[in-house]
Design an enzyme around this catalytic site. Structure first.
Site, PDB file in Angstrom:
ATOM      1  N   TYR A   8       0.861  -1.189   0.000  1.00 33.85           N
ATOM      2  CA  TYR A   8       0.000   0.000   0.000  1.00 33.85           C
ATOM      3  C   TYR A   8       0.894   1.234   0.000  1.00 33.85           C
ATOM      4  O   TYR A   8       2.124   1.136   0.071  1.00 33.85           O
ATOM      5  CB  TYR A   8      -0.926  -0.009   1.231  1.00 33.85           C
ATOM      6  N   ARG A  14      -7.167   2.699   3.327  1.00 29.15           N
ATOM      7  CA  ARG A  14      -7.758   1.382   3.023  1.00 29.15           C
ATOM      8  C   ARG A  14      -6.943   0.197   3.538  1.00 29.15           C
ATOM      9  O   ARG A  14      -7.419  -0.930   3.477  1.00 29.15           O
ATOM     10  CB  ARG A  14      -7.908   1.219   1.507  1.00 29.15           C
ATOM     11  N   TRP A 107      -9.491  13.959  -3.969  1.00 33.73           N
ATOM     12  CA  TRP A 107      -9.318  14.141  -5.410  1.00 33.73           C
ATOM     13  C   TRP A 107     -10.132  15.310  -5.973  1.00 33.73           C
ATOM     14  O   TRP A 107     -10.310  15.412  -7.190  1.00 33.73           O
ATOM     15  CB  TRP A 107      -9.667  12.842  -6.146  1.00 33.73           C
TER      16      TRP A 107
END
Ligand SMILES: N[C@@H](CCC(=O)N[C@@H](CS)C(=O)NCC(=O)O)C(=O)O
Length: 207
Positions: A8, A14, A107
Protein backbone atom coordinates in the site's frame (compact mmCIF):
# COMPACT_ATOMS: atom_id res chain seq x y z
CA UNK A 1 2.05 -19.47 9.02
CA UNK A 2 1.96 -18.37 5.37
CA UNK A 3 4.23 -15.57 4.26
CA UNK A 4 2.15 -12.39 4.17
CA UNK A 5 3.08 -9.18 2.37
CA UNK A 6 0.83 -6.14 2.34
CA UNK A 7 1.36 -3.52 -0.37
CA UNK A 8 0.00 0.00 0.00
CA UNK A 9 1.01 3.64 0.10
CA UNK A 10 2.47 5.10 3.28
CA UNK A 11 -0.95 5.99 4.72
CA UNK A 12 -3.59 4.33 6.90
CA UNK A 13 -6.75 4.64 4.76
CA UNK A 14 -7.76 1.38 3.02
CA UNK A 15 -4.90 -0.68 4.47
CA UNK A 16 -5.10 0.16 8.15
CA UNK A 17 -7.96 -2.21 9.02
CA UNK A 18 -6.04 -5.00 7.27
CA UNK A 19 -2.92 -4.16 9.29
CA UNK A 20 -4.99 -4.23 12.50
CA UNK A 21 -6.58 -7.59 11.62
CA UNK A 22 -3.16 -9.11 10.95
CA UNK A 23 -1.89 -7.67 14.23
CA UNK A 24 -4.91 -9.01 16.14
CA UNK A 25 -4.29 -12.49 14.74
CA UNK A 26 -0.62 -12.31 15.64
CA UNK A 27 0.20 -12.92 11.98
CA UNK A 28 3.57 -11.55 10.90
CA UNK A 29 3.44 -9.55 7.71
CA UNK A 30 5.71 -7.36 5.68
CA UNK A 31 4.12 -3.90 5.67
CA UNK A 32 5.38 -2.65 2.31
CA UNK A 33 4.66 1.09 1.78
CA UNK A 34 5.29 2.81 -1.54
CA UNK A 35 6.21 6.41 -2.11
CA UNK A 36 4.16 8.10 -4.85
CA UNK A 37 7.15 8.18 -7.20
CA UNK A 38 7.64 4.39 -6.92
CA UNK A 39 4.04 3.65 -7.83
CA UNK A 40 4.12 3.70 -11.68
CA UNK A 41 6.65 0.84 -11.66
CA UNK A 42 4.64 -1.17 -9.12
CA UNK A 43 1.18 -0.66 -10.57
CA UNK A 44 1.48 -3.34 -13.31
CA UNK A 45 2.44 -5.89 -10.65
CA UNK A 46 -0.94 -5.52 -8.91
CA UNK A 47 -3.81 -7.77 -10.06
CA UNK A 48 -6.30 -4.91 -10.54
CA UNK A 49 -3.76 -2.10 -10.88
CA UNK A 50 -4.31 -0.65 -7.43
CA UNK A 51 -3.58 -1.26 -3.78
CA UNK A 52 -4.00 -2.45 -1.07
CA UNK A 53 -2.91 -5.90 -2.14
CA UNK A 54 -2.30 -8.78 0.23
CA UNK A 55 0.15 -11.40 -0.95
CA UNK A 56 -0.22 -14.81 0.67
CA UNK A 57 2.58 -17.25 -0.15
CA UNK A 58 3.11 -15.51 -3.48
CA UNK A 59 -0.58 -15.16 -4.42
CA UNK A 60 -1.92 -11.63 -4.64
CA UNK A 61 -5.40 -10.49 -3.58
CA UNK A 62 -6.82 -7.00 -4.34
CA UNK A 63 -9.79 -5.06 -2.94
CA UNK A 64 -9.62 -3.93 0.66
CA UNK A 65 -13.01 -5.39 1.64
CA UNK A 66 -12.23 -8.76 0.03
CA UNK A 67 -8.90 -8.85 1.88
CA UNK A 68 -10.55 -7.89 5.18
CA UNK A 69 -13.26 -10.51 4.75
CA UNK A 70 -10.67 -13.18 3.86
CA UNK A 71 -8.67 -12.42 7.00
CA UNK A 72 -11.82 -12.23 9.13
CA UNK A 73 -12.89 -15.69 7.97
CA UNK A 74 -9.41 -17.09 8.39
CA UNK A 75 -8.77 -15.65 11.85
CA UNK A 76 -12.26 -15.92 13.37
CA UNK A 77 -13.49 -12.31 13.19
CA UNK A 78 -16.21 -12.77 10.57
CA UNK A 79 -19.16 -13.29 12.94
CA UNK A 80 -20.43 -16.47 14.56
CA UNK A 81 -23.43 -17.17 12.32
CA UNK A 82 -24.39 -16.38 8.74
CA UNK A 83 -26.60 -13.59 10.10
CA UNK A 84 -23.75 -12.07 12.13
CA UNK A 85 -21.53 -12.30 9.05
CA UNK A 86 -24.13 -10.43 7.03
CA UNK A 87 -24.41 -7.75 9.74
CA UNK A 88 -20.64 -7.36 9.75
CA UNK A 89 -20.72 -6.89 5.96
CA UNK A 90 -23.46 -4.32 6.41
CA UNK A 91 -21.36 -2.18 8.74
CA UNK A 92 -18.29 -2.45 6.55
CA UNK A 93 -20.39 -1.24 3.61
CA UNK A 94 -21.69 1.69 5.66
CA UNK A 95 -18.24 2.88 6.64
CA UNK A 96 -17.17 2.73 3.00
CA UNK A 97 -19.65 5.54 2.37
CA UNK A 98 -17.33 7.68 4.52
CA UNK A 99 -14.38 6.33 2.56
CA UNK A 100 -16.04 7.42 -0.68
CA UNK A 101 -16.75 10.90 0.69
CA UNK A 102 -13.19 11.26 1.99
CA UNK A 103 -11.82 10.06 -1.36
CA UNK A 104 -13.85 12.68 -3.19
CA UNK A 105 -12.28 15.35 -0.97
CA UNK A 106 -8.76 14.07 -1.65
CA UNK A 107 -9.32 14.14 -5.41
CA UNK A 108 -11.41 17.33 -5.57
CA UNK A 109 -10.48 19.26 -8.75
CA UNK A 110 -9.92 22.57 -6.95
CA UNK A 111 -9.97 24.29 -3.56
CA UNK A 112 -13.57 25.43 -3.91
CA UNK A 113 -14.81 21.90 -4.63
CA UNK A 114 -12.70 20.58 -1.75
CA UNK A 115 -14.33 23.09 0.62
CA UNK A 116 -17.80 22.18 -0.61
CA UNK A 117 -17.22 18.42 -0.26
CA UNK A 118 -15.68 18.84 3.19
CA UNK A 119 -18.73 20.85 4.28
CA UNK A 120 -20.99 18.13 2.90
CA UNK A 121 -19.13 15.44 4.82
CA UNK A 122 -19.09 17.44 8.05
CA UNK A 123 -22.65 18.67 7.92
CA UNK A 124 -24.62 16.02 6.03
CA UNK A 125 -23.01 12.65 5.28
CA UNK A 126 -20.82 12.49 8.39
CA UNK A 127 -23.64 13.09 10.91
CA UNK A 128 -25.96 10.79 8.92
CA UNK A 129 -23.55 7.84 8.80
CA UNK A 130 -22.06 8.30 12.26
CA UNK A 131 -25.55 8.82 13.69
CA UNK A 132 -26.68 5.51 12.30
CA UNK A 133 -23.66 3.68 13.64
CA UNK A 134 -24.25 5.31 17.04
CA UNK A 135 -27.83 3.97 17.07
CA UNK A 136 -26.62 0.49 16.14
CA UNK A 137 -24.11 0.51 18.98
CA UNK A 138 -26.85 1.73 21.30
CA UNK A 139 -29.21 -1.09 20.34
CA UNK A 140 -26.64 -3.89 20.32
CA UNK A 141 -25.63 -3.19 23.96
CA UNK A 142 -22.45 -5.31 23.92
CA UNK A 143 -20.22 -2.38 22.92
CA UNK A 144 -19.47 -4.18 19.64
CA UNK A 145 -21.31 -3.64 16.38
CA UNK A 146 -22.28 -7.29 15.93
CA UNK A 147 -23.14 -9.90 18.55
CA UNK A 148 -21.18 -9.98 21.77
CA UNK A 149 -17.61 -9.97 20.53
CA UNK A 150 -15.23 -8.22 18.17
CA UNK A 151 -15.71 -8.71 14.41
CA UNK A 152 -13.89 -7.25 11.44
CA UNK A 153 -16.71 -4.69 11.22
CA UNK A 154 -15.48 -3.14 14.49
CA UNK A 155 -11.95 -3.11 13.12
CA UNK A 156 -12.84 -1.61 9.74
CA UNK A 157 -15.15 1.05 11.20
CA UNK A 158 -12.62 2.08 13.87
CA UNK A 159 -9.68 2.06 11.47
CA UNK A 160 -11.41 4.36 8.99
CA UNK A 161 -12.39 6.77 11.73
CA UNK A 162 -8.82 6.59 13.00
CA UNK A 163 -7.58 7.43 9.52
CA UNK A 164 -10.02 10.22 8.73
CA UNK A 165 -10.78 12.14 11.89
CA UNK A 166 -7.36 13.76 12.11
CA UNK A 167 -7.13 14.48 8.43
CA UNK A 168 -10.38 16.02 7.31
CA UNK A 169 -10.46 18.76 9.88
CA UNK A 170 -10.52 19.28 13.62
CA UNK A 171 -14.27 19.81 13.27
CA UNK A 172 -14.73 16.28 11.97
CA UNK A 173 -13.00 15.01 15.11
CA UNK A 174 -15.32 17.21 17.15
CA UNK A 175 -18.24 15.82 15.19
CA UNK A 176 -17.36 12.37 16.46
CA UNK A 177 -17.69 13.74 19.99
CA UNK A 178 -21.42 14.11 19.29
CA UNK A 179 -21.55 10.33 19.10
CA UNK A 180 -20.14 9.18 22.42
CA UNK A 181 -20.75 5.48 21.90
CA UNK A 182 -18.90 5.57 18.58
CA UNK A 183 -16.05 7.59 20.11
CA UNK A 184 -15.83 5.07 22.98
CA UNK A 185 -15.93 2.22 20.44
CA UNK A 186 -13.02 3.78 18.52
CA UNK A 187 -11.01 4.22 21.71
CA UNK A 188 -11.80 0.64 22.78
CA UNK A 189 -10.69 -0.91 19.48
CA UNK A 190 -7.53 1.23 19.38
CA UNK A 191 -6.70 0.05 22.91
CA UNK A 192 -6.87 -3.70 22.17
CA UNK A 193 -3.28 -4.68 23.04
CA UNK A 194 -2.04 -5.99 19.65
CA UNK A 195 -3.68 -3.04 17.87
CA UNK A 196 -2.30 -0.56 20.44
CA UNK A 197 1.15 -2.10 19.96
CA UNK A 198 0.86 -1.74 16.18
CA UNK A 199 -0.31 1.87 16.49
CA UNK A 200 2.59 2.70 18.81
CA UNK A 201 5.14 1.60 16.23
CA UNK A 202 3.43 2.53 12.95
CA UNK A 203 4.90 5.30 10.80
CA UNK A 204 3.42 8.73 11.53
CA UNK A 205 1.33 9.67 8.52
CA UNK A 206 -1.24 12.43 7.90
CA UNK A 207 -4.05 9.95 7.33
N1 LIG B 1 -11.90 -0.67 -4.40
C1 LIG B 1 -10.49 -0.67 -4.14
C2 LIG B 1 -9.95 0.71 -4.46
C3 LIG B 1 -8.45 0.76 -4.31
C4 LIG B 1 -7.88 2.12 -4.62
O1 LIG B 1 -8.57 3.05 -5.07
N2 LIG B 1 -6.59 2.27 -4.31
C5 LIG B 1 -5.89 3.51 -4.55
C6 LIG B 1 -5.22 3.98 -3.27
S1 LIG B 1 -6.40 4.26 -1.97
C7 LIG B 1 -4.79 3.26 -5.58
O2 LIG B 1 -4.16 2.22 -5.61
N3 LIG B 1 -4.54 4.27 -6.42
C8 LIG B 1 -3.51 4.23 -7.41
C9 LIG B 1 -4.02 3.85 -8.76
O3 LIG B 1 -5.19 3.48 -8.93
O4 LIG B 1 -3.19 3.91 -9.69
C10 LIG B 1 -10.23 -1.07 -2.68
O5 LIG B 1 -11.07 -0.75 -1.79
O6 LIG B 1 -9.23 -1.71 -2.39
Amino acid sequence: MPVYKLYYFNVRARAEGIRWLMSLAGAEFEDIRFEEKEWPAKKPEMPLGYVPVLEVDGHKLSESKAIGRYLANKFGFAGKTDWEKALADQYVDVIYDIVAAARAITWAPNEEAKKELTKLLKEVDGPRILGRLEKCLESNKSGYLVGDSLTWADVMVASYLDSNIDRISPEFGELLDNFPKLRAHLDKVRAIPPIAAFIAKRPKTPM
